[in-house]
Design an enzyme around this catalytic site. Structure first.
Site: not given
Length: 152
Positions: A118, A141
């Site tokens: 993030c 993924c």
């Protein structure tokens, strides 16, 4: 001789990454604050870069329209429009939302991979591979524990 040179080079690269200064993120919390905010399993994935078992996340089968957010800081990360079934056992996407994620080299037993985190809190989300579908050819993924889904 080549294997020895490879091992020395890989060790040096890993040491350089370990010694590199930590990147500052918009949201930085103490370990105690992260532990309070996250479940133990989310903490292991987001803060310690653990990987959940394949096929264990309910988000792997999520098919509704909506948005996937960071479980650590609530930043919107992926649109359901880019989610697809990669068959790997983890929620997979061919593209993140703009300015949502960042990447860095991840050296491990399998060699070099590209970690996805993030961009706002630095939480580990998963890895990106170059074996995804068109139009990007990417497979993001992601660990389902690192994500929160909100339907549209």
């Amino acid at each position: 001789m080549h294997r020895r040179r490879f091992v020395i080079s890989a060790t040096a690269a890993a040491a350089a990454l370990t010694l590199a200064p930590a990147r500052a993120f918009e949201i930085e919390l103490s370990e105690a604050a992260w532990r309070k905010r996250l479940t133990p399993a989310q903490y292991r994935v987001l803060r310690e870069a653990d990987t959940e078992r394949p096929f264990s996340s309910p988000l792997n089968d999520e098919k509704r329209a909506g948005t996937f957010f960071c479980a650590g800081c609530d930043l919107p990360l992926f649109s359901s429009e880019t989610k697809y079934d990669s068959g790997t056992g983890w929620p997979s996407f061919w593209q993140p939302l703009p300015d949502a994620v960042a990447t860095r080299a991840d050296w491990g037993l399998l060699g070099r991979r590209t970690e996805v985190h993030c961009r706002r809190c630095g939480g580990h989300l998963g890895h990106v591979f170059n074996d995804g579908p068109k139009p990007t050819g990417k497979r993001y993924c992601m660990n389902g524990l690192a994500l929160v889904f909100r339907p549209a």
